[in-house]
Design a protein around this motif. Structure first.
Motif, PDB file in Angstrom:
ATOM      1  N   LEU A  89       1.236  -1.138  -0.369  1.00  0.00           N
ATOM      2  CA  LEU A  89       0.149   0.228   0.139  1.00  0.00           C
ATOM      3  C   LEU A  89       0.802   0.883   0.110  1.00  0.00           C
ATOM      4  O   LEU A  89       0.091   2.315  -0.457  1.00  0.00           O
ATOM      5  N   ASP A  90       2.388   1.045   0.467  1.00  0.00           N
ATOM      6  CA  ASP A  90       2.857   2.080   0.520  1.00  0.00           C
ATOM      7  C   ASP A  90       3.123   2.894  -0.764  1.00  0.00           C
ATOM      8  O   ASP A  90       3.087   3.231  -0.996  1.00  0.00           O
ATOM      9  N   LYS A  91       3.558   1.503  -1.392  1.00  0.00           N
ATOM     10  CA  LYS A  91       3.919   1.907  -3.230  1.00  0.00           C
ATOM     11  C   LYS A  91       2.632   2.914  -4.254  1.00  0.00           C
ATOM     12  O   LYS A  91       2.806   2.979  -5.118  1.00  0.00           O
ATOM     13  N   ILE A  92       1.531   2.097  -3.597  1.00  0.00           N
ATOM     14  CA  ILE A  92       0.319   1.851  -4.337  1.00  0.00           C
ATOM     15  C   ILE A  92      -0.078   3.972  -3.961  1.00  0.00           C
ATOM     16  O   ILE A  92      -0.237   4.410  -5.042  1.00  0.00           O
ATOM     17  N   ALA A  93       0.409   4.462  -2.301  1.00  0.00           N
ATOM     18  CA  ALA A  93       0.504   5.468  -2.175  1.00  0.00           C
ATOM     19  C   ALA A  93       1.277   6.523  -2.706  1.00  0.00           C
ATOM     20  O   ALA A  93       1.248   7.412  -2.703  1.00  0.00           O
ATOM     21  N   LYS A  94       2.509   5.620  -2.862  1.00  0.00           N
ATOM     22  CA  LYS A  94       4.076   6.536  -3.942  1.00  0.00           C
ATOM     23  C   LYS A  94       3.233   7.102  -5.285  1.00  0.00           C
ATOM     24  O   LYS A  94       3.588   8.379  -5.440  1.00  0.00           O
ATOM     25  N   CYS A  95       2.837   6.240  -5.693  1.00  0.00           N
ATOM     26  CA  CYS A  95       2.764   6.150  -7.287  1.00  0.00           C
ATOM     27  C   CYS A  95       1.567   7.578  -7.130  1.00  0.00           C
ATOM     28  O   CYS A  95       1.256   7.375  -8.475  1.00  0.00           O
ATOM     29  N   ALA A  96       0.453   7.289  -5.951  1.00  0.00           N
ATOM     30  CA  ALA A  96      -0.620   8.136  -6.280  1.00  0.00           C
ATOM     31  C   ALA A  96      -0.588   9.621  -6.109  1.00  0.00           C
ATOM     32  O   ALA A  96      -1.272  10.503  -6.219  1.00  0.00           O
ATOM     33  N   THR A  97       0.540   9.859  -5.514  1.00  0.00           N
ATOM     34  CA  THR A  97       1.303  11.044  -4.846  1.00  0.00           C
ATOM     35  C   THR A  97       2.065  11.410  -6.086  1.00  0.00           C
ATOM     36  O   THR A  97       2.091  12.792  -6.038  1.00  0.00           O
ATOM     37  N   GLU A  98       2.702  10.901  -6.397  1.00  0.00           N
ATOM     38  CA  GLU A  98       3.886  11.686  -7.384  1.00  0.00           C
ATOM     39  C   GLU A  98       4.511  10.510  -8.767  1.00  0.00           C
ATOM     40  O   GLU A  98       5.770  10.979  -9.439  1.00  0.00           O
ATOM     41  N   GLY A  99       3.462   9.523  -8.577  1.00  0.00           N
ATOM     42  CA  GLY A  99       3.951   8.674  -9.853  1.00  0.00           C
ATOM     43  C   GLY A  99       3.077   8.878 -11.103  1.00  0.00           C
ATOM     44  O   GLY A  99       2.118  10.103 -10.886  1.00  0.00           O
ATOM     45  N   ALA A 100       3.006   7.562 -11.517  1.00  0.00           N
ATOM     46  CA  ALA A 100       1.629   6.798 -12.536  1.00  0.00           C
ATOM     47  C   ALA A 100      -0.170   7.828 -12.599  1.00  0.00           C
ATOM     48  O   ALA A 100      -0.395   7.395 -13.140  1.00  0.00           O
ATOM     49  N   ILE A 101       0.067   7.205 -11.044  1.00  0.00           N
ATOM     50  CA  ILE A 101      -1.459   7.520 -11.371  1.00  0.00           C
ATOM     51  C   ILE A 101      -1.842   9.202  -9.759  1.00  0.00           C
ATOM     52  O   ILE A 101      -2.939   9.108  -9.656  1.00  0.00           O
ATOM     53  N   LYS A 102      -0.530   9.628 -10.241  1.00  0.00           N
ATOM     54  CA  LYS A 102      -0.911  11.474  -9.110  1.00  0.00           C
ATOM     55  C   LYS A 102      -2.274  11.839  -9.955  1.00  0.00           C
ATOM     56  O   LYS A 102      -3.027  12.139  -8.405  1.00  0.00           O
ATOM     57  N   ASP A 103      -3.277  11.679 -10.937  1.00  0.00           N
ATOM     58  CA  ASP A 103      -4.475  12.576 -10.885  1.00  0.00           C
ATOM     59  C   ASP A 103      -5.496  11.781 -10.616  1.00  0.00           C
ATOM     60  O   ASP A 103      -6.860  12.260 -11.395  1.00  0.00           O
ATOM     61  N   LYS A 104      -5.332  10.601 -10.871  1.00  0.00           N
ATOM     62  CA  LYS A 104      -6.275   9.326 -10.503  1.00  0.00           C
ATOM     63  C   LYS A 104      -7.518   9.273  -9.255  1.00  0.00           C
ATOM     64  O   LYS A 104      -5.894   9.714  -8.250  1.00  0.00           O
ATOM     65  N   GLU A 105      -8.352   8.808  -9.690  1.00  0.00           N
ATOM     66  CA  GLU A 105      -8.563   8.640  -8.483  1.00  0.00           C
ATOM     67  C   GLU A 105      -9.119   6.819  -7.929  1.00  0.00           C
ATOM     68  O   GLU A 105      -9.331   5.860  -9.112  1.00  0.00           O
ATOM     69  N   LEU A 106      -9.324   6.361  -7.017  1.00  0.00           N
ATOM     70  CA  LEU A 106      -9.436   4.984  -6.404  1.00  0.00           C
ATOM     71  C   LEU A 106     -10.406   4.327  -5.526  1.00  0.00           C
ATOM     72  O   LEU A 106     -11.122   5.399  -4.940  1.00  0.00           O
ATOM     73  N   VAL A 107     -11.017   3.995  -5.209  1.00  0.00           N
ATOM     74  CA  VAL A 107     -12.116   2.664  -4.994  1.00  0.00           C
ATOM     75  C   VAL A 107     -11.669   1.708  -4.215  1.00  0.00           C
ATOM     76  O   VAL A 107     -10.811   0.687  -4.786  1.00  0.00           O
ATOM     77  N   VAL A 108     -11.652   1.992  -2.634  1.00  0.00           N
ATOM     78  CA  VAL A 108     -11.539   0.515  -2.624  1.00  0.00           C
ATOM     79  C   VAL A 108     -13.113  -0.178  -1.969  1.00  0.00           C
ATOM     80  O   VAL A 108     -13.784   0.412  -1.295  1.00  0.00           O
ATOM     81  N   VAL A 109     -12.847  -1.099  -2.390  1.00  0.00           N
ATOM     82  CA  VAL A 109     -14.528  -1.906  -2.188  1.00  0.00           C
ATOM     83  C   VAL A 109     -14.169  -3.611  -1.296  1.00  0.00           C
ATOM     84  O   VAL A 109     -13.054  -3.820  -1.446  1.00  0.00           O
ATOM     85  N   GLY A 110     -15.036  -3.027   0.107  1.00  0.00           N
ATOM     86  CA  GLY A 110     -14.558  -4.664   0.658  1.00  0.00           C
ATOM     87  C   GLY A 110     -15.179  -5.623   0.481  1.00  0.00           C
ATOM     88  O   GLY A 110     -16.999  -4.910   0.135  1.00  0.00           O
ATOM     89  N   ARG A 111     -15.272  -6.701   0.956  1.00  0.00           N
ATOM     90  CA  ARG A 111     -15.882  -7.573   0.968  1.00  0.00           C
ATOM     91  C   ARG A 111     -15.594  -8.723   1.937  1.00  0.00           C
ATOM     92  O   ARG A 111     -14.734  -8.816   2.241  1.00  0.00           O
ATOM     93  N   THR A 112     -16.568  -9.886   1.761  1.00  0.00           N
ATOM     94  CA  THR A 112     -16.655 -10.550   3.335  1.00  0.00           C
ATOM     95  C   THR A 112     -16.919 -11.969   2.622  1.00  0.00           C
ATOM     96  O   THR A 112     -17.883 -11.957   1.836  1.00  0.00           O
ATOM     97  N   ASP A 113     -16.792 -13.254   3.217  1.00  0.00           N
ATOM     98  CA  ASP A 113     -17.731 -14.326   3.329  1.00  0.00           C
ATOM     99  C   ASP A 113     -18.689 -14.084   3.660  1.00  0.00           C
ATOM    100  O   ASP A 113     -18.945 -13.420   3.981  1.00  0.00           O
ATOM    101  N   SER A 114     -20.117 -15.627   3.653  1.00  0.00           N
ATOM    102  CA  SER A 114     -20.802 -15.506   3.792  1.00  0.00           C
ATOM    103  C   SER A 114     -20.793 -15.972   5.133  1.00  0.00           C
ATOM    104  O   SER A 114     -22.608 -16.041   5.767  1.00  0.00           O
ATOM    105  N   VAL A 115     -20.562 -15.973   6.128  1.00  0.00           N
ATOM    106  CA  VAL A 115     -20.270 -16.260   7.817  1.00  0.00           C
ATOM    107  C   VAL A 115     -20.609 -14.716   8.334  1.00  0.00           C
ATOM    108  O   VAL A 115     -20.260 -14.224   8.145  1.00  0.00           O
TER     109      VAL A 115
END
Length: 175
Positions: A89-115
């Motif tokens: 996630l540090d690498k994603i954050a660095k990429c989002a702050t100063e790299g290839a996805i600097k101006d891009k928006e991210l979606v974080v989707v949480g999922r679970t099993d059926s228990v």
């Protein structure tokens, strides 16, 4: 007779671990009930205890940020990030702050099993997504660029052996 004792101990461990839930470790005061898998619903009780939950990084995003692996892990029934997850996630954050996805928006989707209940799983999925989103914010990614959502157990499989892939958070580029 000897085989019964380890099984009983394993089932007790599962009940204790499941009873803890994620609400205590995340400070969530919700009343959702933590899942308690029944012995008959899980073919191998130890399977549920040692299973980890993944954070999947969308392939396109992983390639843009130079990640060779696109999966990071949580412990079972937890929203706490492990050190390996933080590294990726540090690498994603660095990429989002100063790299290839600097101006891009991210979606974080949480999922679970059926228990567990639908309500609990929706909250657990949201806790996982919020944990990843918060970590990205702490690493300098603007809050307005990261959306956290929960799918809970939507699309989860009924087979206990299929549960591990259901226990995940997906980080992807906003379409």
């Amino acid at each position: 007779m000897l085989r019964t004792i380890p099984t009983l101990v394993s089932l007790t461990a599962i009940a204790l671990l499941a009873g803890m839930g994620c609400s205590k470790e995340n400070g969530n005061s919700s009343t959702a009930v933590a899942p308690t898998p029944a012995a008959s619903s899980t073919p191998d009780p130890d399977f549920a205890v040692i299973t980890v939950t993944s954070v999947d990084i969308e392939t396109k995003l992983a390639m843009m940020c130079g990640l060779s692996q696109s999966t990071v892990f949580f412990k079972f029934d937890s929203a706490k990030l492990l050190p390996d997850a933080k590294d990726r996630l540090d690498k994603i954050a660095k990429c989002a702050t100063e790299g290839a996805i600097k101006d891009k928006e991210l979606v974080v989707v949480g999922r679970t099993d059926s228990v567990g209940t639908d309500e609990y799983n929706k909250q657990l999925g949201m806790s996982r997504a919020d944990t990843v989103a918060k970590y990205l914010h702490e690493q300098g990614v603007q809050k307005a660029r990261v959306e956290a959502v929960s799918k809970g157990e939507a699309a989860a499989v009924a087979d206990p052996y299929g549960w591990p892939p259901d226990r995940r958070v997906t980080v992807r580029l906003q379409p």
